[in-house]
Write a protein that holds these residues in place. Structure first.
Motif, PDB file in Angstrom:
ATOM      1  N   GLN A 248       0.826  -1.207   0.000  1.00 40.04           N
ATOM      2  CA  GLN A 248       0.000   0.000   0.000  1.00 40.04           C
ATOM      3  C   GLN A 248       0.863   1.261   0.000  1.00 40.04           C
ATOM      4  N   ASP A 277      -9.546  -5.657  -1.113  1.00 37.69           N
ATOM      5  CA  ASP A 277     -10.251  -4.877  -2.129  1.00 37.69           C
ATOM      6  C   ASP A 277      -9.566  -3.542  -2.392  1.00 37.69           C
ATOM      7  N   LYS A 278      -8.994  -2.925  -1.352  1.00 39.99           N
ATOM      8  CA  LYS A 278      -8.372  -1.614  -1.543  1.00 39.99           C
ATOM      9  C   LYS A 278      -7.146  -1.682  -2.445  1.00 39.99           C
ATOM     10  N   ARG A 280      -6.985  -4.373  -4.886  1.00 36.57           N
ATOM     11  CA  ARG A 280      -7.596  -4.827  -6.137  1.00 36.57           C
ATOM     12  C   ARG A 280      -8.203  -3.656  -6.909  1.00 36.57           C
ATOM     13  N   ASN A 281      -8.789  -2.708  -6.178  1.00 41.79           N
ATOM     14  CA  ASN A 281      -9.470  -1.577  -6.818  1.00 41.79           C
ATOM     15  C   ASN A 281      -8.505  -0.573  -7.449  1.00 41.79           C
ATOM     16  N   GLN A 282      -7.207  -0.747  -7.248  1.00 45.75           N
ATOM     17  CA  GLN A 282      -6.236   0.162  -7.846  1.00 45.75           C
ATOM     18  C   GLN A 282      -5.751  -0.320  -9.213  1.00 45.75           C
ATOM     19  N   SER A 284      -5.225  -0.740 -13.018  1.00 43.16           N
ATOM     20  CA  SER A 284      -5.270   0.261 -14.082  1.00 43.16           C
ATOM     21  C   SER A 284      -4.461  -0.256 -15.264  1.00 43.16           C
TER      22      SER A 284
END
Length: 411
Positions: A248, A277-278, A280-282, A284
């Motif tokens: 992170q 999830d925090k 996974r949601n990155q 791009s």
């Protein structure tokens, strides 16, 4: 020679450092004629559906037994442990059904085992049971100093409540570890660094450093494919707090600046089980999130560079040695490389903060690193220091000497 290994999780598949270490030394000793048995917890968090295919993948063992255990977190039990001053992390692994299975194995094989290896601090609570049912010598194989992980997490945490809780957890683990390790016969740390730490903290018993043994035949060197991007890999268990913390930090403090300085040049590939999830949601265009991969070795083979942004943790990072064994360039913090005496700029790239990471990526963009030389040096370093045959032979001789001295005392 007959040995029983006790594990806090079933060591298959070999997707994490502990499983690799458990299988490596059991295979190495079995190849030398040692009879190896295994008793493992099979936890819900790391559950393995043990079938004939799995057992055939672990031919080094004469007997393989496993016990389903629920080590899930309970807020009420955690609060209860906090109030009574005990370690909830340890209590989760004290299970009557596992103790019963251990008693059965020791009763049936009580005259067989020369050594019982506790492959984790979380197996130490079963020392009394072992001593009641067996004359085997007890070895605590320390993969890390467990309390040190939580102590470093506490120091890095900005939330005052969580910082206090993690610090208290670290102190309880430390008190337990340095009380109970005097009950075992032999302490086996994984690195010279950890050996020194045990000595500095007052341990005066016998110590033998047993590093991870790498079966080099499992790690072929293959050329990574070139597609216009400079591909960077990250792989690690993402249910392990130090990995999540470090990744992170890298994604928030380093990667955005890399994209500004070198647009459309670098691409980061993230692999690891139990992906939050925090993270996974990155995902791009430049951050490819793979999640849990079926074959960690195949994943590592794809990329030339791997980042290890660790700022807490303890022990030895197996994934670093696996990447180095395949000739990859590892960019690691000092804590990440801790316990691995590799030379910066020769066998890996040391990066301890945001600016050092950015400088390293600048050099990668300018092709300042000679990938072939660094990769060859990394592979040679692993061959010279962590080859499974050499590691296993040394440990076998150590155990053999213990038995010989014991026989002489009896005579």
């Amino acid at each position: 020679m007959k040995i029983l290994q006790l594990c806090k999780k079933f060591p298959w598949p070999m997707k994490d450092g502990e499983s690799v270490a458990v299988n490596a030394i059991s295979k190495g000793l079995a190849d030398l004629g040692v009879t190896m048995d295994l008793l493992a917890m099979n936890t819900q968090k790391h559950f393995t559906a043990v079938d004939s295919d799995v057992l055939e993948s672990m031919p080094q063992y004469r007997i393989v037994k496993w016990v389903p255990i629920d080590t899930g977190l309970s807020v009420f039990q955690a609060l209860g442990s906090l109030l009574e001053g005990s370690s909830y992390h340890l209590k989760r692994f004290i299970a009557p059904e596992f103790e019963a299975a251990l008693c059965d194995m020791l009763t049936q094989q009580s005259e067989d085992y020369d050594f019982i290896i506790l492959e984790s601090l979380y197996m130490v609570p079963y020392i009394r049971t072992i001593q009641q049912h067996s004359q085997a010598k007890i070895i605590f194989r320390s993969h890390n100093l467990e309390f040190e992980i939580w102590d470093r997490l506490s120091k890095n945490n900005r939330n005052p409540i969580l910082k206090w809780y993690l610090g208290k957890l670290a102190r309880k683990l430390k008190d337990y570890e340095f009380t109970r390790i005097h009950d075992i016969d032999y302490l086996i740390p994984i690195s010279p660094v950890d050996k020194s730490k045990y000595q500095e903290l007052g341990y005066r018993g016998q110590l033998y450093t047993l590093p991870l043994g790498i079966d080099l035949s499992r790690y072929p060197i293959r050329q990574s494919s070139q597609n216009g991007w400079i591909e960077i890999g990250f792989i690690g268990s993402l249910d392990w707090r130090p990995n999540v913390e470090g990744l992170q930090w890298f994604l928030s403090k380093v990667w955005p600046k890399i994209e500004v300085r070198h647009p459309n040049l670098f691409r980061l590939h993230i692999a690891g089980r139990n992906l939050p999830d925090k993270i996974r949601n990155q995902a791009s265009q430049s951050i490819i999130v793979h999640g849990e991969v079926a074959d960690a070795i195949e994943f590592i083979q794809r990329y030339d560079y791997f980042v290890v942004p660790l700022f807490s943790g303890s022990g030895m990072r197996v994934k670093i040695l696996e990447a180095m064994a395949m000739g990859k360039i590892v960019l690691s913090t000092q804590i990440g490389i801790e316990g691995i005496p590799a030379t910066p700029e020769k066998e890996f790239i040391k990066v301890n903060d945001q600016q050092e990471f950015l400088n390293a990526f600048d050099r990668m963009a300018n092709q300042d690193f000679n990938i072939r030389i660094l990769g060859r040096n990394a592979r040679s370093f692993v061959e010279d220091n962590y080859g499974l045959n050499e590691v296993s032979h040394g440990f076998y001789e150590y155990l053999h000497d213990i038995l010989q001295k014991s026989y002489h005392k009896v005579d």
